[in-house]
Design a protein around this motif. Structure first.
Motif, PDB file in Angstrom:
ATOM      1  N   PRO A   7       0.822  -1.207   0.000  1.00 17.53           N
ATOM      2  CA  PRO A   7       0.000   0.000   0.000  1.00 17.53           C
ATOM      3  C   PRO A   7       0.856   1.257   0.000  1.00 17.53           C
ATOM      4  N   GLY A   8       0.298   2.325  -0.528  1.00 14.48           N
ATOM      5  CA  GLY A   8       1.030   3.588  -0.475  1.00 14.48           C
ATOM      6  C   GLY A   8       0.268   4.678  -1.198  1.00 14.48           C
ATOM      7  N   SER A   9       0.846   5.876  -1.107  1.00 10.70           N
ATOM      8  CA  SER A   9       0.252   7.004  -1.822  1.00 10.70           C
ATOM      9  C   SER A   9       0.752   7.038  -3.268  1.00 10.70           C
ATOM     10  N   VAL A  35      -3.092   1.669  -4.238  1.00 13.72           N
ATOM     11  CA  VAL A  35      -2.926   3.128  -4.225  1.00 13.72           C
ATOM     12  C   VAL A  35      -4.033   3.737  -3.362  1.00 13.72           C
ATOM     13  N   LEU A  36      -3.611   4.423  -2.329  1.00 14.50           N
ATOM     14  CA  LEU A  36      -4.583   4.996  -1.384  1.00 14.50           C
ATOM     15  C   LEU A  36      -5.327   6.174  -2.004  1.00 14.50           C
ATOM     16  N   VAL A  37      -6.640   6.112  -1.898  1.00 17.21           N
ATOM     17  CA  VAL A  37      -7.473   7.256  -2.287  1.00 17.21           C
ATOM     18  C   VAL A  37      -7.568   8.121  -1.038  1.00 17.21           C
ATOM     19  N   ARG A  40      -7.906  13.771   1.834  1.00 17.46           N
ATOM     20  CA  ARG A  40      -7.373  14.793   2.752  1.00 17.46           C
ATOM     21  C   ARG A  40      -6.061  15.384   2.252  1.00 17.46           C
ATOM     22  N   LYS A  41      -5.356  14.620   1.422  1.00 19.78           N
ATOM     23  CA  LYS A  41      -4.073  15.102   0.914  1.00 19.78           C
ATOM     24  C   LYS A  41      -4.291  15.758  -0.437  1.00 19.78           C
ATOM     25  N   SER A  42      -3.558  16.820  -0.721  1.00 17.99           N
ATOM     26  CA  SER A  42      -3.631  17.322  -2.087  1.00 17.99           C
ATOM     27  C   SER A  42      -2.634  16.508  -2.899  1.00 17.99           C
ATOM     28  N   THR A  73      -6.890   0.587  -6.502  1.00 12.79           N
ATOM     29  CA  THR A  73      -7.007   1.735  -5.605  1.00 12.79           C
ATOM     30  C   THR A  73      -7.808   1.277  -4.387  1.00 12.79           C
ATOM     31  N   PHE A  74      -7.592   1.951  -3.258  1.00  8.72           N
ATOM     32  CA  PHE A  74      -8.366   1.564  -2.073  1.00  8.72           C
ATOM     33  C   PHE A  74      -8.587   2.746  -1.153  1.00  8.72           C
ATOM     34  N   ASP A  75      -9.623   2.601  -0.365  1.00 10.05           N
ATOM     35  CA  ASP A  75      -9.969   3.571   0.656  1.00 10.05           C
ATOM     36  C   ASP A  75     -10.189   2.744   1.912  1.00 10.05           C
ATOM     37  N   GLY A  76      -9.923   3.283   3.078  1.00  7.95           N
ATOM     38  CA  GLY A  76     -10.136   2.526   4.308  1.00  7.95           C
ATOM     39  C   GLY A  76      -8.842   1.938   4.817  1.00  7.95           C
ATOM     40  N   LEU A  77      -8.981   0.921   5.649  1.00  7.06           N
ATOM     41  CA  LEU A  77      -7.803   0.354   6.310  1.00  7.06           C
ATOM     42  C   LEU A  77      -7.062  -0.623   5.399  1.00  7.06           C
ATOM     43  N   THR A  78      -5.739  -0.539   5.450  1.00 10.60           N
ATOM     44  CA  THR A  78      -4.911  -1.470   4.674  1.00 10.60           C
ATOM     45  C   THR A  78      -5.168  -2.919   5.090  1.00 10.60           C
ATOM     46  N   VAL A  79      -5.329  -3.153   6.395  1.00 12.14           N
ATOM     47  CA  VAL A  79      -5.539  -4.548   6.829  1.00 12.14           C
ATOM     48  C   VAL A  79      -6.867  -5.109   6.300  1.00 12.14           C
ATOM     49  N   VAL A  91       3.580  -5.278   2.372  1.00 12.66           N
ATOM     50  CA  VAL A  91       4.966  -4.951   2.006  1.00 12.66           C
ATOM     51  C   VAL A  91       5.171  -3.447   2.174  1.00 12.66           C
ATOM     52  N   ARG A  92       6.305  -3.094   2.751  1.00 12.81           N
ATOM     53  CA  ARG A  92       6.699  -1.686   2.813  1.00 12.81           C
ATOM     54  C   ARG A  92       8.198  -1.590   2.537  1.00 12.81           C
ATOM     55  N   GLY A  93       8.609  -0.455   2.020  1.00 11.96           N
ATOM     56  CA  GLY A  93      10.029  -0.211   1.787  1.00 11.96           C
ATOM     57  C   GLY A  93      10.607   0.598   2.936  1.00 11.96           C
ATOM     58  N   GLN A 105       5.583   1.631  13.950  1.00 11.21           N
ATOM     59  CA  GLN A 105       4.293   1.938  14.561  1.00 11.21           C
ATOM     60  C   GLN A 105       3.149   1.387  13.709  1.00 11.21           C
ATOM     61  N   MET A 106       3.260   1.596  12.383  1.00 20.61           N
ATOM     62  CA  MET A 106       2.203   1.092  11.494  1.00 20.61           C
ATOM     63  C   MET A 106       2.140  -0.433  11.517  1.00 20.61           C
ATOM     64  N   ALA A 107       3.314  -1.059  11.465  1.00 18.49           N
ATOM     65  CA  ALA A 107       3.343  -2.533  11.437  1.00 18.49           C
ATOM     66  C   ALA A 107       2.729  -3.109  12.714  1.00 18.49           C
ATOM     67  N   HIS A 108       3.086  -2.538  13.860  1.00 17.97           N
ATOM     68  CA  HIS A 108       2.520  -3.037  15.128  1.00 17.97           C
ATOM     69  C   HIS A 108       1.019  -2.781  15.190  1.00 17.97           C
ATOM     70  N   THR A 109       0.607  -1.603  14.727  1.00 17.12           N
ATOM     71  CA  THR A 109      -0.828  -1.267  14.785  1.00 17.12           C
ATOM     72  C   THR A 109      -1.618  -2.191  13.865  1.00 17.12           C
ATOM     73  N   ASN A 110      -1.087  -2.407  12.673  1.00 17.55           N
ATOM     74  CA  ASN A 110      -1.788  -3.300  11.740  1.00 17.55           C
ATOM     75  C   ASN A 110      -1.880  -4.711  12.302  1.00 17.55           C
TER      76      ASN A 110
HETATM   77  O1  PNS Z   1       3.134   6.016   0.785  1.00 15.37           O
HETATM   78  P1  PNS Z   1       2.655   6.364   2.164  1.00 15.37           P
HETATM   79  O2  PNS Z   1       1.881   7.655   2.140  1.00 15.37           O
HETATM   80  O3  PNS Z   1       3.764   6.367   3.181  1.00 15.37           O
HETATM   81  O4  PNS Z   1       1.631   5.189   2.588  1.00 15.37           O
HETATM   82  C1  PNS Z   1       0.954   5.239   3.816  1.00 15.37           C
HETATM   83  C2  PNS Z   1      -0.133   4.148   3.859  1.00 15.37           C
HETATM   84  C3  PNS Z   1      -1.060   4.282   2.666  1.00 15.37           C
HETATM   85  C4  PNS Z   1       0.501   2.785   3.837  1.00 15.37           C
HETATM   86  C5  PNS Z   1      -0.906   4.314   5.191  1.00 15.37           C
HETATM   87  O5  PNS Z   1      -1.298   5.647   5.349  1.00 15.37           O
HETATM   88  C6  PNS Z   1      -2.134   3.428   5.238  1.00 15.37           C
HETATM   89  O6  PNS Z   1      -2.034   2.238   5.412  1.00 15.37           O
HETATM   90  N1  PNS Z   1      -3.325   4.053   5.072  1.00 15.37           N
HETATM   91  C7  PNS Z   1      -4.587   3.366   5.030  1.00 15.37           C
HETATM   92  C8  PNS Z   1      -5.363   3.598   6.331  1.00 15.37           C
HETATM   93  C9  PNS Z   1      -4.820   2.708   7.422  1.00 15.37           C
HETATM   94  O7  PNS Z   1      -4.816   1.501   7.323  1.00 15.37           O
HETATM   95  N2  PNS Z   1      -4.372   3.354   8.518  1.00 15.37           N
HETATM   96  C10 PNS Z   1      -3.816   2.676   9.658  1.00 15.37           C
HETATM   97  C11 PNS Z   1      -2.328   2.412   9.468  1.00 15.37           C
HETATM   98  S1  PNS Z   1      -1.665   1.688  10.926  1.00 15.37           S
END
Ligand code: PNS
Length: 165
Positions: A7-9, A35-37, A40-42, A73-79, A91-93, A105-110
């Motif tokens: 996932p990512g922007s 690709v995150l929709v 809130r971001k421009s 494309t996606f909206d909402g939570l990655t998990v 996967v993240r880089g 922080q994201m990995a633990h939260t997910n």
């Molecule tokens: O390319 P980015 O902007 O660093 O990607 C961030 C992304 C899209 C991976 C993160 O913001 C995300 O997962 N957003 C979806 C909403 C979500 O799941 N939020 C909780 C993350 S712990």
């Protein structure tokens, strides 16, 4: 079949992202680039157009792997997306230590949200470790040359669409 979601922007997709896409596609049977929709971001292009752009550059730069790579494309939570796609991995880089804190922080939260979905990290190739989409956007805004940072089609699009300040 192991499926992973990346996932990512991707605003815009850089050579660093492409490196991670190619390496992850080599490690998993199916890689879904998501690709995150994010209203809130421009952004420099809407999510659908960014996804189309990624499909094009993947087909050009990694034709042998393209069959294992989907772009959505996606909206909402990655998990939640991962569960829908039956993906066991996110996967993240990782470019540098500076990425580590927020990625951890994201990995633990997910994992708290969905323990069955694990995060795996690829160290971005050294030659791309300095790249970031936000710097690319800033350079393009001021009319700078981003051709060494993003695929040619993306550089052309930024050149065409960015109104210099
Ligand atoms: O390319 P980015 O902007 O660093 O990607 C961030 C992304 C899209 C991976 C993160 O913001 C995300 O997962 N957003 C979806 C909403 C979500 O799941 N939020 C909780 C993350 S712990």
């Amino acid at each position: 079949m192991t499926t992973a979601v990346y996932p990512g922007s991707f605003d815009p997709v850089t050579f660093g992202h492409l490196d991670v896409i190619q390496r992850a596609a080599g490690a998993f049977d199916r890689l879904v680039v998501a690709v995150l929709v994010n209203p809130r971001k421009s952004v420099t292009a809407d999510a659908h157009d960014r996804a189309t752009e990624i499909r094009t550059v993947v087909a050009e730069s990694a034709p042998l792997l393209a069959g294992r790579i989907e772009v959505v494309t996606f909206d909402g939570l990655t998990v939640d997306l991962a569960i829908r796609l039956e993906a066991g991995f996110i996967v993240r880089g990782l470019r540098a230590v500076s990425d580590f804190e927020s990625e951890m922080q994201m990995a633990h939260t997910n994992r708290k949200l969905r323990p069955e979905v694990d995060t795996v990290f690829f160290m971005t190739a050294l030659e791309h470790a300095y790249l970031s989409s936000s710097l690319v956007r800033e350079i393009a805004t001021f009319g700078g040359d981003v051709r060494g940072m993003v695929p040619p089609a993306v550089a052309r699009r930024l050149d065409r669409d960015t109104i210099p300040r």
